[in-house]
Design an enzyme around this catalytic site. Structure first.
Site, PDB file in Angstrom:
ATOM      1  N   ASP A 188       1.151   4.690 -12.809  1.00 22.42           N
ATOM      2  CA  ASP A 188       0.677   5.490 -11.684  1.00 22.42           C
ATOM      3  C   ASP A 188       1.594   6.684 -11.457  1.00 22.42           C
ATOM      4  OD1 ASP A 188      -0.923   5.917  -9.135  1.00 22.42           O
ATOM      5  OD2 ASP A 188       1.139   5.803  -8.379  1.00 22.42           O
TER       6      ASP A 188
ATOM      7  N   TYR B  86       4.894  14.006  -7.227  1.00 21.32           N
ATOM      8  CA  TYR B  86       6.137  13.454  -7.757  1.00 21.32           C
ATOM      9  C   TYR B  86       6.845  14.484  -8.633  1.00 21.32           C
ATOM     10  CZ  TYR B  86       3.771   9.087  -6.411  1.00 21.32           C
ATOM     11  OH  TYR B  86       3.101   8.096  -5.726  1.00 21.32           O
TER      12      TYR B  86
ATOM     13  N   LYS C 150      -3.439  11.340  -8.493  1.00 24.67           N
ATOM     14  CA  LYS C 150      -3.902  11.501  -7.119  1.00 24.67           C
ATOM     15  C   LYS C 150      -4.351  12.933  -6.825  1.00 24.67           C
ATOM     16  CE  LYS C 150      -0.647   7.875  -5.869  1.00 24.67           C
ATOM     17  NZ  LYS C 150       0.158   7.878  -7.117  1.00 24.67           N
TER      18      LYS C 150
ATOM     19  N   GLY D  17       5.447  -0.070  -3.153  1.00 27.71           N
ATOM     20  CA  GLY D  17       6.406  -0.218  -2.063  1.00 27.71           C
ATOM     21  C   GLY D  17       6.690  -1.649  -1.679  1.00 27.71           C
ATOM     22  N   VAL D  18       6.690  -2.572  -2.644  1.00 21.60           N
ATOM     23  CA  VAL D  18       6.915  -3.974  -2.276  1.00 21.60           C
ATOM     24  C   VAL D  18       8.360  -4.226  -1.843  1.00 21.60           C
ATOM     25  CG1 VAL D  18       5.039  -4.899  -3.650  1.00 21.60           C
ATOM     26  CG2 VAL D  18       7.289  -4.609  -4.702  1.00 21.60           C
ATOM     27  N   PHE D  19       9.247  -3.288  -2.129  1.00 22.53           N
ATOM     28  CA  PHE D  19      10.619  -3.371  -1.617  1.00 22.53           C
ATOM     29  C   PHE D  19      10.783  -2.575  -0.328  1.00 22.53           C
ATOM     30  CE2 PHE D  19      11.697  -3.762  -6.338  1.00 22.53           C
ATOM     31  CZ  PHE D  19      11.730  -5.145  -6.300  1.00 22.53           C
TER      32      PHE D  19
ATOM     33  N   SER E  63      10.756   0.583   0.227  1.00 22.38           N
ATOM     34  CA  SER E  63      11.626   1.737  -0.023  1.00 22.38           C
ATOM     35  C   SER E  63      13.097   1.367  -0.176  1.00 22.38           C
ATOM     36  CB  SER E  63      11.495   2.806   1.079  1.00 22.38           C
ATOM     37  OG  SER E  63      10.163   3.236   1.191  1.00 22.38           O
TER      38      SER E  63
ATOM     39  N   ILE F  74      14.906  -1.758   1.267  1.00 21.77           N
ATOM     40  CA  ILE F  74      15.537  -2.824   2.037  1.00 21.77           C
ATOM     41  C   ILE F  74      15.354  -4.186   1.380  1.00 21.77           C
ATOM     42  CG2 ILE F  74      13.541  -3.227   3.558  1.00 21.77           C
ATOM     43  CD1 ILE F  74      15.610  -3.556   5.865  1.00 21.77           C
TER      44      ILE F  74
END
Length: 338
Positions: free
Chosen positions: A53, A58, A84, A233-235, A237, A239
């Site tokens: 993706d 970007y 996108k 974004g499973v983290f 960003s 944390i």
């Protein structure tokens, strides 16, 4: 009209449910040497990744150029490629080298454009940067209220009236496969689904180990309507990658983490420690248990980061860990677990 089931995010024929996200390879926060970017892409392919993706946003097209450099030499059926629409890039010799959190970007400026003409131009420009004849998935990018403020009602109307119909036209022409939204907001997904059909979503940060905001309304609707989800974004960003006790300032949604998220993450970390579970493994594996979710998409700035994600996805996690999170009120009762 193709459905998301016809163009699922296959990850890989051998079952790897991990895609590569292109923001880091567009020089998000720090410059990535081109050789390192190509090494990340090559390693991901070797590890069985088949979902890639990217976006014009970007690095002002830098990520798309890098993805195309590696992918366009491969058989086209070997990978699923998404980009996108919503921003059009215009050449500008005086453009700043650092824009929107990206550094050493290409010499363009970004302009919002959800019009029919802007949507078509965005897709065609992306295909040129990629060196490809089609996208497997085209997402409408960042069309949410947090991004557009008071202009959101106008943006929503334009997305429904121009952007999505144009992407469907491009779909019929063979330039685009599936059509969806690429956002980090639940409400815009619900608003668009109230007025249009979507094949898929790339949803960032809103269904994670600590943020379950997509669970009550959006995910059940996606299951009911066959809208497949790739989760970015499973983290959240950072944390959920770094934790909160290691001396590094925790980040949430690209900024300093609010205390409530720090406290919640600390509570999850205590359960991780008690069960010998790496936080990153829990963060990657948790959302994949939901039936609406096909893959998670992880960004990587170097080979080590990618390889860590692959290893964490395969890390054994005992059922008692998930039960402990639920018992302590850290997971909703309605959230499926692996």
């Amino acid at each position: 009209m193709p459905t998301a089931h016809a163009t699922r995010f296959p990850g890989c024929t051998d079952g790897l449910r991990l895609g590569l996200g292109g923001a880091p390879l567009g020089n998000l926060f720090r410059a990535v040497p081109d050789a390192e970017a190509q090494a990340v892409l090559a390693t991901a392919l070797a590890d069985g990744c088949r979902s890639f993706d990217t976006a014009p946003h970007y690095g002002n097209g830098l990520s798309e150029q890098r993805f195309g450099q590696t992918l366009r030499g491969l058989p086209r059926t070997r990978f699923v490629l998404s980009s996108k629409a919503g921003r059009v890039l215009r050449p500008d010799a005086r453009a700043a080298r650092a824009q929107n959190g990206y550094v050493d970007v290409l010499p363009f400026t970004q302009h919002w454009d959800y019009s029919a003409a802007g949507t078509r131009r965005s897709v065609e420009d992306s295909l040129q940067r990629l060196g490809m004849a089609r996208l497997d998935v085209a997402y409408v990018h960042d069309c949410d209220a947090a991004t557009h403020g008071d202009a959101y009602p106008l943006v929503l109307a334009q997305v429904l009236g121009e952007t999505l119909p144009t992407l469907r036209a491009l779909q019929r022409e063979g330039l685009v496969g599936a059509v969806g939204l690429g956002v980090n907001d639940v409400q815009v997904c619900l608003d668009v689904l109230a007025g249009a059909d979507l094949d898929c979503l790339l949803l960032a940060g809103r269904y994670s180990l600590i943020d379950h905001s997509a669970l009550p309304a959006l995910l059940p609707q996606c299951v009911a309507r066959g809208v497949r989800i790739a989760l970015g974004g499973v983290f959240n960003s950072g944390i959920l990658a770094t934790g909160v006790g290691g001396g590094t300032e925790p980040r949430f949604d690209y900024g300093r983490a609010p205390q409530a998220w720090v406290d919640r993450t600390a509570a999850v970390e205590r359960v991780c420690a008690a069960h010998g579970v790496p936080l990153r493994a829990a963060a990657l594996q948790f959302p994949l248990a939901h039936p609406a979710v096909d893959i998670v998409v992880a960004g990587a700035q170097d080979v080590a980061q990618w390889q860590d994600s692959v290893a964490m996805l395969a890390q054994p996690i005992p059922a008692a860990f998930w039960q402990a999170l639920r018992t302590q009120g850290l997971l909703p009762d309605t959230a499926p677990t692996p």
